[in-house]
Design a protein around this motif. Structure first.
Motif, PDB file in Angstrom:
ATOM      1  N   LYS A  34      56.170  43.184  32.562  1.00  0.00           N
ATOM      2  CA  LYS A  34      56.302  42.138  33.575  1.00  0.00           C
ATOM      3  C   LYS A  34      55.177  42.314  34.573  1.00  0.00           C
ATOM      4  O   LYS A  34      54.528  43.370  34.626  1.00  0.00           O
ATOM      5  CB  LYS A  34      57.660  42.231  34.270  1.00  0.00           C
ATOM      6  CG  LYS A  34      57.882  43.543  35.007  1.00  0.00           C
ATOM      7  CD  LYS A  34      59.244  43.580  35.662  1.00  0.00           C
ATOM      8  CE  LYS A  34      59.444  44.924  36.384  1.00  0.00           C
ATOM      9  NZ  LYS A  34      60.770  44.999  37.034  1.00  0.00           N
ATOM     10  N   PHE A  35      54.936  41.278  35.363  1.00  0.00           N
ATOM     11  CA  PHE A  35      53.891  41.354  36.369  1.00  0.00           C
ATOM     12  C   PHE A  35      54.472  41.852  37.695  1.00  0.00           C
ATOM     13  O   PHE A  35      55.384  41.226  38.241  1.00  0.00           O
ATOM     14  CB  PHE A  35      53.220  39.995  36.583  1.00  0.00           C
ATOM     15  CG  PHE A  35      52.337  39.588  35.444  1.00  0.00           C
ATOM     16  CD1 PHE A  35      51.080  40.156  35.281  1.00  0.00           C
ATOM     17  CD2 PHE A  35      52.764  38.648  34.518  1.00  0.00           C
ATOM     18  CE1 PHE A  35      50.273  39.797  34.229  1.00  0.00           C
ATOM     19  CE2 PHE A  35      51.958  38.285  33.454  1.00  0.00           C
ATOM     20  CZ  PHE A  35      50.707  38.858  33.314  1.00  0.00           C
ATOM     21  N   GLN A  37      54.761  42.323  41.663  1.00  0.00           N
ATOM     22  CA  GLN A  37      54.485  41.325  42.693  1.00  0.00           C
ATOM     23  C   GLN A  37      53.917  41.977  43.963  1.00  0.00           C
ATOM     24  O   GLN A  37      54.285  43.097  44.317  1.00  0.00           O
ATOM     25  CB  GLN A  37      55.752  40.541  43.023  1.00  0.00           C
ATOM     26  CG  GLN A  37      56.271  39.708  41.859  1.00  0.00           C
ATOM     27  CD  GLN A  37      55.243  38.705  41.359  1.00  0.00           C
ATOM     28  OE1 GLN A  37      54.860  37.787  42.087  1.00  0.00           O
ATOM     29  NE2 GLN A  37      54.792  38.881  40.119  1.00  0.00           N
ATOM     30  N   TYR A 274      43.376  36.159  36.574  1.00  0.00           N
ATOM     31  CA  TYR A 274      44.653  35.536  36.209  1.00  0.00           C
ATOM     32  C   TYR A 274      45.818  36.483  36.481  1.00  0.00           C
ATOM     33  O   TYR A 274      46.864  36.080  37.000  1.00  0.00           O
ATOM     34  CB  TYR A 274      44.610  35.121  34.742  1.00  0.00           C
ATOM     35  CG  TYR A 274      45.929  34.646  34.175  1.00  0.00           C
ATOM     36  CD1 TYR A 274      46.443  33.399  34.514  1.00  0.00           C
ATOM     37  CD2 TYR A 274      46.650  35.453  33.288  1.00  0.00           C
ATOM     38  CE1 TYR A 274      47.653  32.960  33.981  1.00  0.00           C
ATOM     39  CE2 TYR A 274      47.851  35.026  32.755  1.00  0.00           C
ATOM     40  CZ  TYR A 274      48.353  33.779  33.109  1.00  0.00           C
ATOM     41  OH  TYR A 274      49.554  33.349  32.591  1.00  0.00           O
ATOM     42  N   TYR A 275      45.649  37.756  36.144  1.00  0.00           N
ATOM     43  CA  TYR A 275      46.683  38.741  36.430  1.00  0.00           C
ATOM     44  C   TYR A 275      46.920  38.852  37.939  1.00  0.00           C
ATOM     45  O   TYR A 275      48.065  38.986  38.386  1.00  0.00           O
ATOM     46  CB  TYR A 275      46.292  40.102  35.845  1.00  0.00           C
ATOM     47  CG  TYR A 275      46.693  40.299  34.400  1.00  0.00           C
ATOM     48  CD1 TYR A 275      46.662  39.241  33.484  1.00  0.00           C
ATOM     49  CD2 TYR A 275      47.100  41.536  33.930  1.00  0.00           C
ATOM     50  CE1 TYR A 275      47.026  39.422  32.169  1.00  0.00           C
ATOM     51  CE2 TYR A 275      47.470  41.729  32.602  1.00  0.00           C
ATOM     52  CZ  TYR A 275      47.429  40.661  31.719  1.00  0.00           C
ATOM     53  OH  TYR A 275      47.801  40.845  30.405  1.00  0.00           O
ATOM     54  N   LYS A 277      46.525  36.499  40.100  1.00  0.00           N
ATOM     55  CA  LYS A 277      47.292  35.305  40.468  1.00  0.00           C
ATOM     56  C   LYS A 277      48.759  35.463  40.105  1.00  0.00           C
ATOM     57  O   LYS A 277      49.656  35.127  40.899  1.00  0.00           O
ATOM     58  CB  LYS A 277      46.699  34.074  39.776  1.00  0.00           C
ATOM     59  CG  LYS A 277      47.438  32.756  40.053  1.00  0.00           C
ATOM     60  CD  LYS A 277      46.761  31.592  39.350  1.00  0.00           C
ATOM     61  CE  LYS A 277      47.589  30.316  39.429  1.00  0.00           C
ATOM     62  NZ  LYS A 277      47.688  29.781  40.799  1.00  0.00           N
ATOM     63  N   ARG A 278      49.026  36.002  38.924  1.00  0.00           N
ATOM     64  CA  ARG A 278      50.407  36.205  38.497  1.00  0.00           C
ATOM     65  C   ARG A 278      51.138  37.215  39.388  1.00  0.00           C
ATOM     66  O   ARG A 278      52.358  37.196  39.513  1.00  0.00           O
ATOM     67  CB  ARG A 278      50.451  36.682  37.033  1.00  0.00           C
ATOM     68  CG  ARG A 278      50.021  35.643  36.003  1.00  0.00           C
ATOM     69  CD  ARG A 278      50.989  34.472  35.900  1.00  0.00           C
ATOM     70  NE  ARG A 278      52.341  34.876  35.546  1.00  0.00           N
ATOM     71  CZ  ARG A 278      52.812  34.917  34.297  1.00  0.00           C
ATOM     72  NH1 ARG A 278      52.020  34.581  33.282  1.00  0.00           N
ATOM     73  NH2 ARG A 278      54.065  35.267  34.065  1.00  0.00           N
ATOM     74  N   GLU A 333      50.818  34.976  26.901  1.00  0.00           N
ATOM     75  CA  GLU A 333      51.580  34.549  28.083  1.00  0.00           C
ATOM     76  C   GLU A 333      51.997  33.081  27.982  1.00  0.00           C
ATOM     77  O   GLU A 333      53.160  32.744  28.218  1.00  0.00           O
ATOM     78  CB  GLU A 333      50.771  34.785  29.359  1.00  0.00           C
ATOM     79  CG  GLU A 333      50.456  36.245  29.658  1.00  0.00           C
ATOM     80  CD  GLU A 333      51.680  37.110  29.868  1.00  0.00           C
ATOM     81  OE1 GLU A 333      52.757  36.577  30.235  1.00  0.00           O
ATOM     82  OE2 GLU A 333      51.573  38.339  29.650  1.00  0.00           O
ATOM     83  N   THR A 368      45.733  26.146  35.747  1.00  0.00           N
ATOM     84  CA  THR A 368      44.969  27.188  36.444  1.00  0.00           C
ATOM     85  C   THR A 368      43.505  27.205  36.054  1.00  0.00           C
ATOM     86  O   THR A 368      42.631  27.370  36.907  1.00  0.00           O
ATOM     87  CB  THR A 368      45.580  28.573  36.144  1.00  0.00           C
ATOM     88  OG1 THR A 368      46.912  28.623  36.640  1.00  0.00           O
ATOM     89  CG2 THR A 368      44.759  29.690  36.786  1.00  0.00           C
TER      90      THR A 368
END
Length: 494
Positions: A34-35, A37, A274-275, A277-278, A333, A368
């Protein structure tokens, strides 16, 4: 934090195991389960940090089995090798900034990760209880090779072998690699282009026979390419740092969205954005910049990835790539993390030379990403215009990115979102091409190019590049792409 393969399987591994392995056993790329935060309040707390502290903060979100203090100490040691700020932000014009990522030991953005990767790998081996000697294999389109060689030279318990396309890098890039010092390094030119190098290296990783033969010599394989999450993770940090610098300099308010334009070949640099941003970094759009090998531009427009096309050798050789490995992580993803579908598409790419995503997946990507490209002429024009207008000198890859950024603003004249153009290499790594772009003069010798470029721009010449003139190449071997494992076996027996 556990990591899984883009191609499925029950295998879930720690960050240290993912970094040591480099590639999943089924050929997939490791991605976080998972990303993590980062809240705006956490961002606020990072404003007063220096770059190593910011990098350690971001890395600790993913590398949870690494000691936090150890990460900070490693970041401080790695970025102390840089000339001043590791990732300075330069204001070019109203709302347009350059993120310079080439102040490290080899004058390329790859240093941002590869000065740190030796620590991540050594510590990872300790955490996993791995006693074998590690052999790092690197396929390079120019910059990764030298940065990896420099990062791992004379490292205990590690050998490193770099493969580059024989006619696909600049003279300065070739000299940097072939004059590399260190008793544990080897460099081999490969007949063909970067994709041939990359494919051959991936096949060695995927071959049980090759892995078994290396085990007989007490050697385990790993990678320093951006297929390795240990390469990708440190790159996420500089997007956060750029944003924080914009806030601290009062160019934007905290929480305000910005755009990045990224020159991209293997898709790792822009994937790191991108990561970010996620993870919650306020990024609005990512503009993917290509050269004439515009396979990513076409994919971002049509959803069709098709390598069956002409390959161009350009003055931005690090982007002369048709198989962009890190795109697999994005495909994973947007497919809803459908590993079976991702694996099938990668198999189609290998067998058929193409794959296609759905209209729904493409629509998600387009929320995006957008893509653009510069041919040789328009890249030169972008470099010249910026030099004449504001006196800023950029390399050929950054020139491609600038062309794409300018195109975006011309199409969206009312867009007031701040744009950060990512600059990936020192202009002196490509002196003849940059000299031609800013003056119209053409010279055949790279070192004459450096001298004349300095006269035209007054930009300081990095000692690591000017000193290459007096060095004798150590590595002169050329091999067929199908015989790289023979080269490896010869190297490890020395």
């Amino acid at each position: 934090m556990k990591f899984v393969s883009t191609r499925g399987g029950a295998e879930k591994v720690s960050a240290s195991r993912a970094i040591v392995m480099g590639l999943a056993s089924n050929g997939g790329l490791f991605v976080p389960e998972k990303f993590p935060q980062v809240s705006l309040s956490e961002l606020e707390g990072m404003i007063e940090m220096d770059y190593p502290e910011r990098a350690a903060e971001i890395l600790s979100k993913y590398l949870t089995d690494y000691d936090r203090e150890g990460l900070l100490s490693a970041c401080k040691a790695a970025y102390a090798k840089f000339d001043g700020d590791p990732a300075p932000l330069v204001r070019l014009d109203d709302g347009v900034f350059i993120l310079e990522l080439w102040h490290g030991p080899t004058c390329a953005f790859k240093d941002m990760a590869l000065t740190l990767l030796p620590y991540l790998l050594r510590k990872g081996c300790d955490l996993c209880g791995i006693k074998e000697e590690i052999l790092i294999l690197v396929a390079t389109s120019g910059d990764t090779g030298k940065a990896a060689l420099e990062g791992f030279k004379d490292a205990d318990g590690v050998k490193i072998m770099v493969f580059y396309p024989s006619d696909g890098v600049s003279k300065m890039q070739k000299l940097q690699m072939c004059t590399q010092e260190g008793g544990n390094v080897n460099v081999v030119a490969v007949k063909g282009n970067f994709d041939d190098c990359q494919t051959a290296v991936k096949e060695i990783f995927a071959s049980a026979d090759c892995v078994e033969k290396l085990k007989e010599h007490n050697i385990a394989l790993s990678s320093a390419n951006s297929i390795n999450f240990g390469r990708l993770a440190p790159q996420i940090a500089y997007y956060f740092s750029a944003y924080l610098d914009l806030v601290s300099s009062e160019q934007i308010a905290m929480g305000e969205e910005i755009d990045f334009t990224v020159p991209t070949g293997n898709f790792g640099n822009i994937l790191a954005a991108y990561y970010a941003k996620r993870m919650g970094l306020p990024i609005r759009r990512l503009h993917c910049a290509s050269n004439e090998n515009k396979i990513l531009t076409d994919f971002l427009e049509t959803g069709v990835y098709d390598t069956r096309r002409e390959f161009y050798k350009t003055t931005s050789p690090s982007m002369d790539i048709l198989v962009s490995s890190n795109l697999e992580r994005l495909i994973f993803e947007v497919s809803g993390r459908n590993s079976k579908l991702c694996a099938k598409r990668m198999e189609d790419l290998k067998k058929l030379g193409r794959y296609e995503i759905t209209a729904e997946e493409l629509a998600e990507i387009k929320q995006t990403f957008d893509g653009g490209y510069a041919d040789e002429e328009t890249a030169v024009e972008a470099m010249y215009d910026v030099f004449v207008d504001v006196g800023y000198t950029m390399d050929t890859h950054t020139g491609c990115a600038m062309k794409v950024a300018v195109d975006w603003f011309e199409k969206n004249k009312k867009d007031e979102t701040n744009m950060v153009v990512v600059s990936t290499a020192n202009p002196y790594k490509f002196p003849q091409d940059v000299l031609y772009a800013v003056t119209g003069n053409d010279v055949k010798d790279s070192f004459k190019g450096i001298k004349r470029l300095h006269a035209a721009t007054a930009m300081a010449v990095p000692k690591c590049l000017s000193s290459l003139k007096d060095k004798t190449p150590r590595f002169t071997r050329t091999a067929d792409a199908k015989k790289l494992f023979e080269e490896i076996l010869e190297f490890i027996k020395k």
